[in-house]
Scaffold this active site. Sequence first.
Site, short mmCIF file in Angstrom:
data_model
loop_
_atom_site.label_atom_id
_atom_site.label_comp_id
_atom_site.label_asym_id
_atom_site.label_seq_id
_atom_site.Cartn_x
_atom_site.Cartn_y
_atom_site.Cartn_z
N GLU A 119 39.89 129.51 87.68
CA GLU A 119 40.43 128.51 86.75
C GLU A 119 39.54 128.51 85.52
OE1 GLU A 119 39.02 125.27 85.77
OE2 GLU A 119 37.13 125.93 86.65
N SER A 179 33.81 124.02 87.92
CA SER A 179 33.51 124.41 86.55
C SER A 179 32.10 125.00 86.48
CB SER A 179 33.69 123.21 85.61
OG SER A 179 33.73 123.62 84.26
N HIS A 229 40.89 122.22 85.71
CA HIS A 229 40.72 121.07 84.82
C HIS A 229 42.07 120.44 84.45
CE1 HIS A 229 36.94 123.26 84.22
NE2 HIS A 229 36.43 122.18 83.67
#
Length: 299
Positions: free
Chosen positions: A205, A113, A273
Amino acid sequence: MRISQLPSSINPSQKVQVIAPSGALREWERFEQGVKIWRDRGYELGIPEDLSQPWGYLAGTDEQRCQQLIAAWNDPKSVAIVCARGGYGSMRLMEKLDWQQLHDHPKWLIGFSDITALLWGFAQHKGIGGLHAPVLTTLGNEPARSQQQLFDWLEGKVNAITLSGEGWSNGKATGVLLPANLTLATHIIGTAICPDLENVILAIEDVGEAPYRVDRMLTHWRWSGHLQKLKGIAIGRFSQAEVSTPSFPMEDVWRDRLSDLGIPIVSNLPFGHDGENAPLPVGCMAEIDSDNGTLRYSR
Protein backbone atom coordinates in the site's frame (compact mmCIF):
# COMPACT_ATOMS: atom_id res chain seq x y z
CA MET A 1 11.06 -16.12 4.06
CA ARG A 2 10.37 -18.34 7.03
CA ILE A 3 7.05 -18.38 8.89
CA SER A 4 7.15 -16.01 11.86
CA GLN A 5 6.09 -16.81 15.41
CA LEU A 6 2.85 -14.96 16.03
CA PRO A 7 2.37 -13.64 19.60
CA SER A 8 -0.43 -14.98 21.78
CA SER A 9 -3.88 -13.42 21.88
CA ILE A 10 -4.32 -10.49 24.25
CA ASN A 11 -7.20 -9.49 26.50
CA PRO A 12 -8.74 -6.22 27.66
CA SER A 13 -7.37 -5.10 31.06
CA GLN A 14 -3.86 -6.01 29.93
CA LYS A 15 -1.20 -3.36 29.36
CA VAL A 16 -0.30 -2.03 25.92
CA GLN A 17 2.75 0.20 25.57
CA VAL A 18 2.75 3.23 23.26
CA ILE A 19 5.85 4.33 21.33
CA ALA A 20 6.67 6.99 18.74
CA PRO A 21 9.49 5.46 16.67
CA SER A 22 9.06 7.67 13.61
CA GLY A 23 7.82 11.21 13.02
CA ALA A 24 7.15 13.88 15.63
CA LEU A 25 3.63 13.72 17.00
CA ARG A 26 1.60 16.75 15.94
CA GLU A 27 -1.92 15.33 15.50
CA TRP A 28 -2.64 15.26 19.23
CA GLU A 29 -6.44 15.25 18.87
CA ARG A 30 -6.32 12.24 16.55
CA PHE A 31 -3.80 10.59 18.88
CA GLU A 32 -6.17 11.03 21.83
CA GLN A 33 -9.01 9.55 19.78
CA GLY A 34 -6.94 6.44 19.17
CA VAL A 35 -5.96 6.21 22.84
CA LYS A 36 -9.62 6.47 23.86
CA ILE A 37 -10.62 3.61 21.54
CA TRP A 38 -8.03 1.32 23.16
CA ARG A 39 -8.96 2.43 26.68
CA ASP A 40 -12.70 2.10 26.04
CA ARG A 41 -11.95 -1.45 24.98
CA GLY A 42 -10.52 -2.01 28.46
CA TYR A 43 -6.78 -1.83 27.87
CA GLU A 44 -4.30 -0.03 30.07
CA LEU A 45 -2.14 2.17 27.84
CA GLY A 46 1.35 3.01 28.96
CA ILE A 47 2.29 6.37 27.46
CA PRO A 48 5.83 7.55 28.28
CA GLU A 49 6.25 11.17 29.35
CA ASP A 50 8.85 11.63 26.62
CA LEU A 51 6.67 10.02 23.94
CA SER A 52 7.42 12.77 21.43
CA GLN A 53 10.30 15.18 21.96
CA PRO A 54 10.51 16.69 18.45
CA TRP A 55 13.95 16.62 16.89
CA GLY A 56 13.47 18.09 13.45
CA TYR A 57 10.87 15.92 11.74
CA LEU A 58 11.51 13.02 14.14
CA ALA A 59 9.83 12.22 17.49
CA GLY A 60 13.22 12.32 19.22
CA THR A 61 16.85 11.52 18.60
CA ASP A 62 17.65 8.05 17.31
CA GLU A 63 19.00 7.14 20.75
CA GLN A 64 15.83 8.33 22.51
CA ARG A 65 13.56 6.45 20.15
CA CYS A 66 15.71 3.30 20.32
CA GLN A 67 15.56 3.34 24.11
CA GLN A 68 11.81 3.89 24.03
CA LEU A 69 11.40 0.85 21.78
CA ILE A 70 13.70 -1.31 23.94
CA ALA A 71 11.94 -0.29 27.16
CA ALA A 72 8.52 -1.04 25.69
CA TRP A 73 9.58 -4.40 24.28
CA ASN A 74 11.27 -5.49 27.51
CA ASP A 75 8.40 -4.33 29.77
CA PRO A 76 7.23 -7.61 31.33
CA LYS A 77 3.75 -6.23 31.99
CA SER A 78 2.94 -5.17 28.43
CA VAL A 79 1.49 -7.64 25.94
CA ALA A 80 1.61 -5.39 22.89
CA ILE A 81 3.17 -2.22 21.51
CA VAL A 82 1.12 0.20 19.45
CA CYS A 83 2.82 2.96 17.49
CA ALA A 84 1.57 6.52 17.84
CA ARG A 85 2.06 7.47 14.19
CA GLY A 86 4.14 6.86 11.11
CA GLY A 87 5.83 9.55 9.07
CA TYR A 88 9.52 8.81 8.76
CA GLY A 89 12.25 7.53 11.05
CA SER A 90 11.91 3.84 11.89
CA MET A 91 14.54 2.89 9.27
CA ARG A 92 17.08 4.93 11.22
CA LEU A 93 16.39 2.79 14.30
CA MET A 94 16.96 -0.41 12.37
CA GLU A 95 20.41 0.84 11.41
CA LYS A 96 21.40 1.35 15.05
CA LEU A 97 19.32 -1.03 17.19
CA ASP A 98 21.25 -3.61 19.24
CA TRP A 99 18.99 -6.65 18.87
CA GLN A 100 20.77 -8.37 21.76
CA GLN A 101 19.15 -5.86 24.13
CA LEU A 102 15.68 -7.12 23.23
CA HIS A 103 14.19 -10.06 25.10
CA ASP A 104 13.06 -13.02 23.01
CA HIS A 105 9.48 -13.20 24.28
CA PRO A 106 7.05 -12.31 21.49
CA LYS A 107 4.48 -9.52 21.78
CA TRP A 108 2.40 -7.75 19.18
CA LEU A 109 4.01 -4.74 17.49
CA ILE A 110 1.25 -2.78 15.78
CA GLY A 111 1.57 -0.15 13.07
CA PHE A 112 1.85 0.43 9.33
CA SER A 113 3.29 2.85 6.77
CA ASP A 114 6.70 3.92 8.13
CA ILE A 115 6.41 1.16 10.77
CA THR A 116 7.10 -1.30 7.93
CA ALA A 117 10.80 -1.13 8.83
CA LEU A 118 10.12 -2.29 12.41
CA LEU A 119 7.76 -5.04 11.26
CA TRP A 120 10.31 -6.39 8.78
CA GLY A 121 13.15 -5.98 11.27
CA PHE A 122 11.45 -8.01 14.01
CA ALA A 123 10.47 -10.72 11.52
CA GLN A 124 14.02 -10.93 10.16
CA HIS A 125 16.05 -10.63 13.39
CA LYS A 126 13.67 -12.10 15.97
CA GLY A 127 11.43 -14.35 13.87
CA ILE A 128 8.43 -12.62 15.46
CA GLY A 129 5.44 -11.50 13.42
CA GLY A 130 3.94 -8.08 14.12
CA LEU A 131 0.67 -6.64 12.85
CA HIS A 132 0.41 -4.25 9.90
CA ALA A 133 -2.56 -2.28 11.23
CA PRO A 134 -3.71 1.22 12.23
CA VAL A 135 -1.50 3.47 14.36
CA LEU A 136 -3.12 5.58 17.07
CA THR A 137 -3.44 8.69 14.91
CA THR A 138 -5.37 6.81 12.20
CA LEU A 139 -7.48 4.44 14.31
CA GLY A 140 -10.19 7.00 15.05
CA ASN A 141 -10.81 7.53 11.32
CA GLU A 142 -11.21 3.83 10.66
CA PRO A 143 -14.72 2.51 9.96
CA ALA A 144 -16.23 0.49 12.81
CA ARG A 145 -15.74 -2.74 10.83
CA SER A 146 -12.01 -2.15 10.58
CA GLN A 147 -11.66 -1.28 14.27
CA GLN A 148 -13.56 -4.42 15.22
CA GLN A 149 -11.45 -6.56 12.90
CA LEU A 150 -8.28 -5.28 14.58
CA PHE A 151 -9.41 -6.24 18.08
CA ASP A 152 -11.01 -9.50 16.95
CA TRP A 153 -7.64 -10.57 15.56
CA LEU A 154 -5.59 -9.44 18.55
CA GLU A 155 -8.00 -11.03 21.03
CA GLY A 156 -8.17 -14.34 19.20
CA LYS A 157 -11.84 -14.07 18.31
CA VAL A 158 -11.04 -14.91 14.70
CA ASN A 159 -8.40 -17.31 13.47
CA ALA A 160 -8.67 -16.38 9.79
CA ILE A 161 -9.56 -13.32 7.74
CA THR A 162 -10.58 -13.14 4.08
CA LEU A 163 -10.29 -9.87 2.17
CA SER A 164 -11.96 -9.30 -1.20
CA GLY A 165 -10.67 -7.20 -4.08
CA GLU A 166 -10.24 -7.42 -7.84
CA GLY A 167 -8.60 -10.60 -9.10
CA TRP A 168 -6.40 -10.65 -12.18
CA SER A 169 -7.42 -14.19 -13.18
CA ASN A 170 -4.14 -16.04 -12.81
CA GLY A 171 -4.93 -18.86 -10.39
CA LYS A 172 -4.05 -19.12 -6.73
CA ALA A 173 -0.97 -19.60 -4.56
CA THR A 174 0.00 -20.04 -0.94
CA GLY A 175 2.92 -18.34 0.74
CA VAL A 176 4.15 -16.33 3.70
CA LEU A 177 2.35 -12.99 4.04
CA LEU A 178 4.64 -9.94 4.08
CA PRO A 179 2.75 -6.62 4.26
CA ALA A 180 4.50 -3.32 3.60
CA ASN A 181 4.37 0.27 2.55
CA LEU A 182 5.81 0.15 -0.97
CA THR A 183 8.12 3.14 -0.52
CA LEU A 184 9.59 1.77 2.71
CA ALA A 185 9.92 -1.73 1.29
CA THR A 186 11.72 -0.38 -1.77
CA HIS A 187 14.29 1.37 0.43
CA ILE A 188 14.71 -1.75 2.59
CA ILE A 189 15.90 -3.83 -0.39
CA GLY A 190 19.57 -4.63 0.09
CA THR A 191 19.61 -3.95 3.85
CA ALA A 192 20.04 -6.30 6.82
CA ILE A 193 16.30 -6.32 7.53
CA CYS A 194 15.24 -7.39 4.03
CA PRO A 195 14.08 -11.01 4.23
CA ASP A 196 14.47 -13.64 1.57
CA LEU A 197 11.43 -13.01 -0.63
CA GLU A 198 11.13 -16.59 -1.85
CA ASN A 199 7.73 -18.09 -0.93
CA VAL A 200 6.32 -14.62 -0.10
CA ILE A 201 2.94 -13.09 -0.84
CA LEU A 202 3.76 -9.37 -0.80
CA ALA A 203 0.96 -7.03 0.32
CA ILE A 204 1.63 -3.39 -0.60
CA GLU A 205 0.00 0.00 0.00
CA ASP A 206 1.09 3.64 -0.15
CA VAL A 207 -0.03 7.24 0.17
CA GLY A 208 0.86 10.42 -1.70
CA GLU A 209 2.85 8.66 -4.41
CA ALA A 210 2.12 9.68 -7.99
CA PRO A 211 1.75 6.92 -10.59
CA TYR A 212 5.16 7.68 -12.13
CA ARG A 213 6.86 7.22 -8.74
CA VAL A 214 5.07 3.91 -8.20
CA ASP A 215 6.20 2.95 -11.72
CA ARG A 216 9.79 3.82 -10.75
CA MET A 217 9.64 1.73 -7.57
CA LEU A 218 8.09 -1.29 -9.27
CA THR A 219 10.66 -1.01 -12.07
CA HIS A 220 13.40 -1.10 -9.43
CA TRP A 221 11.82 -4.24 -7.96
CA ARG A 222 11.69 -5.82 -11.42
CA TRP A 223 15.27 -4.91 -12.29
CA SER A 224 16.56 -6.15 -8.95
CA GLY A 225 14.91 -9.54 -9.51
CA HIS A 226 12.85 -9.40 -6.33
CA LEU A 227 9.42 -9.38 -7.96
CA GLN A 228 10.27 -12.58 -9.79
CA LYS A 229 10.76 -14.38 -6.44
CA LEU A 230 7.24 -13.72 -5.16
CA LYS A 231 4.38 -16.25 -5.00
CA GLY A 232 1.75 -13.53 -5.30
CA ILE A 233 1.03 -9.82 -4.84
CA ALA A 234 -1.85 -8.27 -2.87
CA ILE A 235 -2.40 -4.58 -3.66
CA GLY A 236 -4.15 -2.37 -1.15
CA ARG A 237 -5.00 1.31 -1.31
CA PHE A 238 -2.70 3.84 -3.02
CA SER A 239 -4.40 7.02 -1.84
CA GLN A 240 -3.73 10.72 -2.48
CA ALA A 241 -2.12 9.82 -5.80
CA GLU A 242 -3.69 12.57 -7.92
CA VAL A 243 -1.41 14.47 -10.31
CA SER A 244 -2.00 17.59 -12.41
CA THR A 245 0.27 16.59 -15.29
CA PRO A 246 -0.57 13.95 -17.94
CA SER A 247 -0.35 10.53 -16.34
CA PHE A 248 -1.28 6.89 -16.59
CA PRO A 249 -3.96 5.83 -14.10
CA MET A 250 -2.50 3.95 -11.13
CA GLU A 251 -4.27 0.75 -12.15
CA ASP A 252 -2.58 0.90 -15.56
CA VAL A 253 0.83 1.24 -13.90
CA TRP A 254 0.22 -1.84 -11.78
CA ARG A 255 -0.86 -3.89 -14.76
CA ASP A 256 1.99 -2.70 -16.96
CA ARG A 257 4.65 -3.45 -14.36
CA LEU A 258 3.19 -6.64 -12.82
CA SER A 259 0.91 -8.55 -15.18
CA ASP A 260 3.73 -10.36 -17.02
CA LEU A 261 5.03 -11.99 -13.82
CA GLY A 262 2.69 -14.94 -14.20
CA ILE A 263 1.71 -15.00 -10.51
CA PRO A 264 -1.64 -14.45 -8.78
CA ILE A 265 -2.37 -10.77 -8.15
CA VAL A 266 -5.36 -9.19 -6.42
CA SER A 267 -5.78 -5.39 -6.36
CA ASN A 268 -8.08 -2.92 -4.59
CA LEU A 269 -7.95 -4.78 -1.28
CA PRO A 270 -9.18 -2.98 1.86
CA PHE A 271 -5.94 -1.99 3.57
CA GLY A 272 -3.77 1.11 3.58
CA HIS A 273 -4.20 4.84 4.28
CA ASP A 274 -7.42 6.88 4.10
CA GLY A 275 -9.95 4.11 4.49
CA GLU A 276 -10.47 0.63 5.85
CA ASN A 277 -7.13 -0.77 6.98
CA ALA A 278 -7.52 -4.48 7.65
CA PRO A 279 -4.98 -6.05 10.05
CA LEU A 280 -2.30 -8.03 8.21
CA PRO A 281 -0.08 -10.28 10.36
CA VAL A 282 3.55 -10.49 9.27
CA GLY A 283 4.86 -13.95 8.50
CA CYS A 284 1.68 -16.04 8.67
CA MET A 285 0.54 -18.41 5.93
CA ALA A 286 -1.80 -16.92 3.35
CA GLU A 287 -3.61 -17.91 0.18
CA ILE A 288 -4.13 -15.49 -2.68
CA ASP A 289 -6.80 -16.38 -5.23
CA SER A 290 -6.69 -14.17 -8.29
CA ASP A 291 -9.61 -15.95 -9.94
CA ASN A 292 -11.98 -15.06 -7.10
CA GLY A 293 -10.19 -11.89 -5.99
CA THR A 294 -9.44 -12.87 -2.40
CA LEU A 295 -6.60 -12.88 0.10
CA ARG A 296 -7.07 -15.24 3.04
CA TYR A 297 -4.69 -15.64 5.98
CA SER A 298 -4.80 -17.52 9.26
CA ARG A 299 -2.87 -18.06 12.47
